[in-house]
Design a protein around this motif. Structure first.
Motif, short mmCIF file in Angstrom:
data_model
loop_
_atom_site.label_atom_id
_atom_site.label_comp_id
_atom_site.label_asym_id
_atom_site.label_seq_id
_atom_site.Cartn_x
_atom_site.Cartn_y
_atom_site.Cartn_z
N GLY A 123 0.82 -1.03 -0.10
CA GLY A 123 0.01 -0.16 0.04
C GLY A 123 0.78 1.33 -0.14
N ASN A 124 1.88 1.09 0.73
CA ASN A 124 2.65 2.50 0.88
C ASN A 124 3.72 2.52 -0.47
N LEU A 125 4.28 1.85 -0.82
CA LEU A 125 5.28 1.89 -1.85
C LEU A 125 4.86 1.25 -3.14
N TYR A 126 4.47 -0.08 -3.28
CA TYR A 126 3.99 -0.56 -4.61
C TYR A 126 3.23 0.07 -5.34
N ILE A 127 1.84 0.78 -4.54
CA ILE A 127 0.96 1.66 -5.63
C ILE A 127 1.66 2.69 -5.85
N LYS A 128 2.40 3.32 -5.28
CA LYS A 128 3.03 4.83 -5.62
C LYS A 128 4.10 4.60 -6.94
N ALA A 129 4.95 3.13 -6.84
CA ALA A 129 5.74 2.77 -7.82
C ALA A 129 4.76 2.65 -9.16
N VAL A 130 3.72 1.86 -8.99
CA VAL A 130 2.93 1.88 -10.33
C VAL A 130 2.45 2.98 -10.82
N CYS A 131 1.96 3.86 -9.66
CA CYS A 131 1.40 5.28 -10.30
C CYS A 131 2.43 5.80 -11.06
N ARG A 132 3.57 6.02 -10.85
CA ARG A 132 4.59 6.75 -11.33
C ARG A 132 5.35 6.09 -12.27
N GLY A 133 4.92 4.70 -12.92
CA GLY A 133 5.40 4.00 -14.05
C GLY A 133 6.87 3.66 -13.78
N THR A 134 7.00 3.29 -12.75
CA THR A 134 8.43 2.67 -12.23
C THR A 134 8.65 1.11 -12.92
N ASP A 135 10.08 0.74 -13.17
CA ASP A 135 10.01 -0.59 -13.33
C ASP A 135 10.21 -1.42 -12.28
N ILE A 136 9.22 -2.40 -12.24
CA ILE A 136 8.90 -3.18 -11.06
C ILE A 136 9.38 -4.57 -11.35
N ILE A 137 10.04 -5.21 -10.51
CA ILE A 137 10.49 -6.45 -10.59
C ILE A 137 10.17 -7.30 -9.32
N ILE A 138 9.34 -8.47 -9.39
CA ILE A 138 8.74 -9.41 -8.39
C ILE A 138 9.53 -10.57 -8.53
N PRO A 139 10.77 -10.69 -7.48
CA PRO A 139 11.34 -12.03 -7.19
C PRO A 139 10.59 -12.90 -6.59
N VAL A 140 10.43 -14.27 -6.98
CA VAL A 140 9.63 -15.21 -6.16
C VAL A 140 10.02 -16.62 -6.80
N GLY A 141 10.32 -17.52 -5.82
CA GLY A 141 10.66 -19.01 -6.07
C GLY A 141 9.38 -19.84 -6.13
N HIS A 142 9.36 -21.03 -6.93
CA HIS A 142 8.52 -22.00 -7.03
C HIS A 142 8.10 -22.61 -5.53
N GLU A 143 8.73 -22.44 -4.63
CA GLU A 143 8.50 -22.97 -3.36
C GLU A 143 7.19 -22.35 -3.09
N LYS A 144 6.61 -21.19 -3.63
CA LYS A 144 5.59 -20.31 -3.25
C LYS A 144 4.34 -20.73 -4.10
N LEU A 145 4.72 -21.74 -4.95
CA LEU A 145 3.54 -22.04 -5.99
C LEU A 145 2.22 -22.32 -5.39
#
Length: 236
Positions: A123-145
């Motif tokens: 809510g505090n960081l991701y939404i602002k990054a989306v609104c401002r057109g920032t390049d967003i990378i989401i690292p996640v492993g398949h343990e969380k599939l």
């Protein structure tokens, strides 16, 4: 050449982290949000933190939240900078970890668990990054599939630990072991199994194909048992 490689949770996090350290342009300003995989990114950048670099994780058989944590790490030209306000823009990079990964219509999707009623770093960081057109990378492993996304809020009667809301990422590049194998070793990778006992709990098996199979095997042997996460205090 083909090979079957088992990655432990540690090995997978090291693989994703090492690949992102090579993939990301650190000449730009890079915001690294909390997360255990992001903790491994800091390790490969040789950046030390005072405690576990995570807002929350599943520990002590609970949905748990850390009581103390470092400030969000921000790098500019590869150097640590102190920016009090989250003044992110379209020229920056924002790295945000996830708690769930699933496939839908041939594409990878991810979501994060939020125990904070205000949405936490989502809510505090991701939404602002989306609104401002920032390049967003989401690292996640398949343990969380997970099989598919289930909408859930904190409005439940009981939870083992903190009540959480699962929040879907609607913008950003999901970066898994598959992308990491390609980035580091130019290998095509497919998931073939998951699970294990003792130090292999949460492990994922991959079928990889390409010319640099030997290097990938050596990487797994080097990092599968290297846990760099620090201890932390939790609410539950």
């Amino acid at each position: 050449m083909q090979a079957q490689i088992l990655l432990t949770v540690n090995g997978a996090k090291h693989l994703i982290a090492k690949a992102l350290v090579e993939h990301i342009d650190f000449n730009k300003r890079v915001y690294i949000a909390y997360g255990t995989t992001n903790n491994y990114i800091l390790h490969h950048l040789e950046i030390k933190t005072d405690s576990l670099y995570a807002a929350g994780c599943n520990v002590n058989a609970k949905f748990n939240v850390t009581t103390n944590r470092d400030n969000v790490i921000i790098l500019q030209n590869g150097m640590l900078v102190d920016i009090k306000d989250f003044d992110i823009n379209e020229n920056d990079i924002f790295i945000k970890g996830a708690n769930a990964l699933w496939y839908e219509n041939g594409k990878k999707h991810a979501a994060v668990a939020a125990a904070d009623p205000n949405g936490g770093t989502y809510g505090n960081l991701y939404i602002k990054a989306v609104c401002r057109g920032t390049d967003i990378i989401i690292p996640v492993g398949h343990e969380k599939l997970i099989p598919y996304f289930v909408e859930t809020s904190q409005n439940v009667d009981f939870a083992t630990g903190s009540k959480i809301a699962m929040l879907k990422f609607f913008k950003g590049k999901v970066f898994t072991e598959i992308e990491a194998f390609k980035t580091l070793f130019n290998l095509e990778a497919k998931v073939i199994l998951a699970g294990g006992l003792e130090e292999c709990k949460g492990s994922v098996g991959f079928l990889v194909e390409g010319e640099n199979v030997k290097q990938a095997i050596e990487f797994a042997e080097k990092y599968n048992n290297l846990n760099i996460l620090k201890t932390a205090e939790f609410i539950y």
